[in-house]
Write a protein that holds these residues in place. Structure first.
Motif, short mmCIF file in Angstrom:
data_model
loop_
_atom_site.label_atom_id
_atom_site.label_comp_id
_atom_site.label_asym_id
_atom_site.label_seq_id
_atom_site.Cartn_x
_atom_site.Cartn_y
_atom_site.Cartn_z
N TYR A 119 0.82 -1.21 0.00
CA TYR A 119 0.00 0.00 0.00
C TYR A 119 0.86 1.26 0.00
O TYR A 119 0.49 2.28 -0.60
CB TYR A 119 -0.96 0.00 1.19
CG TYR A 119 -2.22 -0.79 0.94
CD1 TYR A 119 -3.36 -0.18 0.45
CD2 TYR A 119 -2.26 -2.16 1.19
CE1 TYR A 119 -4.52 -0.91 0.21
CE2 TYR A 119 -3.41 -2.90 0.96
CZ TYR A 119 -4.53 -2.27 0.47
OH TYR A 119 -5.69 -2.99 0.23
N THR A 120 2.01 1.20 0.66
CA THR A 120 2.92 2.35 0.67
C THR A 120 3.43 2.62 -0.74
O THR A 120 3.44 3.76 -1.20
CB THR A 120 4.11 2.10 1.62
OG1 THR A 120 3.60 1.91 2.94
CG2 THR A 120 5.09 3.26 1.60
N VAL B 220 10.78 1.24 0.39
CA VAL B 220 10.20 0.81 1.66
C VAL B 220 10.66 -0.62 1.92
O VAL B 220 10.87 -1.39 0.97
CB VAL B 220 8.65 0.91 1.63
CG1 VAL B 220 8.05 0.02 0.58
CG2 VAL B 220 8.06 0.63 2.99
N LYS B 221 10.87 -0.97 3.19
CA LYS B 221 11.20 -2.36 3.52
C LYS B 221 10.85 -2.67 4.97
O LYS B 221 10.76 -1.77 5.81
CB LYS B 221 12.65 -2.69 3.24
CG LYS B 221 13.65 -2.16 4.23
CD LYS B 221 15.05 -2.65 3.88
CE LYS B 221 16.02 -2.40 5.01
NZ LYS B 221 17.33 -2.98 4.74
N VAL C 46 1.86 12.28 6.00
CA VAL C 46 0.56 12.16 6.66
C VAL C 46 0.00 10.76 6.44
O VAL C 46 -0.48 10.12 7.38
CB VAL C 46 -0.43 13.24 6.13
CG1 VAL C 46 -1.84 12.97 6.63
CG2 VAL C 46 0.04 14.63 6.53
N TRP C 47 0.10 10.25 5.22
CA TRP C 47 -0.41 8.91 4.93
C TRP C 47 0.32 7.87 5.78
O TRP C 47 -0.31 6.98 6.35
CB TRP C 47 -0.24 8.61 3.43
CG TRP C 47 -0.90 7.34 3.03
CD1 TRP C 47 -2.18 7.17 2.58
CD2 TRP C 47 -0.32 6.03 3.06
NE1 TRP C 47 -2.43 5.85 2.33
CE2 TRP C 47 -1.30 5.12 2.62
CE3 TRP C 47 0.93 5.54 3.41
CZ2 TRP C 47 -1.07 3.75 2.53
CZ3 TRP C 47 1.16 4.17 3.33
CH2 TRP C 47 0.17 3.30 2.89
N LEU C 48 1.65 7.99 5.87
CA LEU C 48 2.45 7.03 6.64
C LEU C 48 2.14 7.08 8.13
O LEU C 48 2.21 6.07 8.82
CB LEU C 48 3.95 7.29 6.43
CG LEU C 48 4.51 6.88 5.07
CD1 LEU C 48 5.87 7.53 4.84
CD2 LEU C 48 4.60 5.36 4.96
N GLY D 199 -1.97 4.39 6.32
CA GLY D 199 -1.39 3.06 6.15
C GLY D 199 -2.30 2.11 5.39
O GLY D 199 -3.24 2.54 4.72
N SER D 200 -2.01 0.83 5.50
CA SER D 200 -2.85 -0.18 4.84
C SER D 200 -4.11 -0.41 5.67
O SER D 200 -4.13 -0.13 6.87
CB SER D 200 -2.08 -1.48 4.65
OG SER D 200 -1.79 -2.08 5.90
#
Length: 125
Positions: free
Chosen positions: A52-53, A66-67, A90-92, A96-97
């Motif tokens: 999703y990221t 990303v990992k 903001v999303w992170l 998120g998922s």
């Protein structure tokens, strides 16, 4: 080239306005770009958080990676126009998922960059 001083002033005003418009829209080569590292804590592994990221980053048009970590967090880096990186932060930290639970997101090494240091966004293993 110019018939009068008024024509020259009008021309200069038009050039100034076009430069201002291009600068605000990010068209100009000197668009504000930044880079930031992140680490997300919570229930963020085994819930498609990386997928999703990556999807969100591609929607926003930012670059990076990303990992998963051995400590159960997710780390990465985001680069792009400052406003898009801000949206990704903001999303992170808040979205998120769908199955994730974000306790907190830590952002570090935030800096302005003259140009992107990587292309696209991907998952690292």
């Amino acid at each position: 080239m110019f018939a009068s001083g008024a024509s020259r002033r009008c021309f200069l005003l038009i050039v100034f306005l076009l430069c201002a418009i291009m600068s605000r829209s990010g068209v100009q080569g000197g668009a504000n770009l930044c880079s930031v590292d992140f680490e997300v804590f919570g229930n963020v592994q085994g819930v498609c958080f990386r997928m999703y990221t990556e999807d969100q980053a591609k929607k926003l048009g930012v670059s990076g990676w990303v990992k998963n970590t051995r400590q159960g967090t997710v780390v990465g880096q985001v680069q792009g126009p400052t406003d898009k990186v801000r949206e990704m932060k903001v999303w992170l930290s808040k979205v998120g998922s769908p199955s994730s639970r974000i306790d907190r997101a830590v952002f570090s090494n935030e800096r302005d960059i003259p140009k992107l240091e990587m292309r696209g966004f991907g998952t690292r293993y």
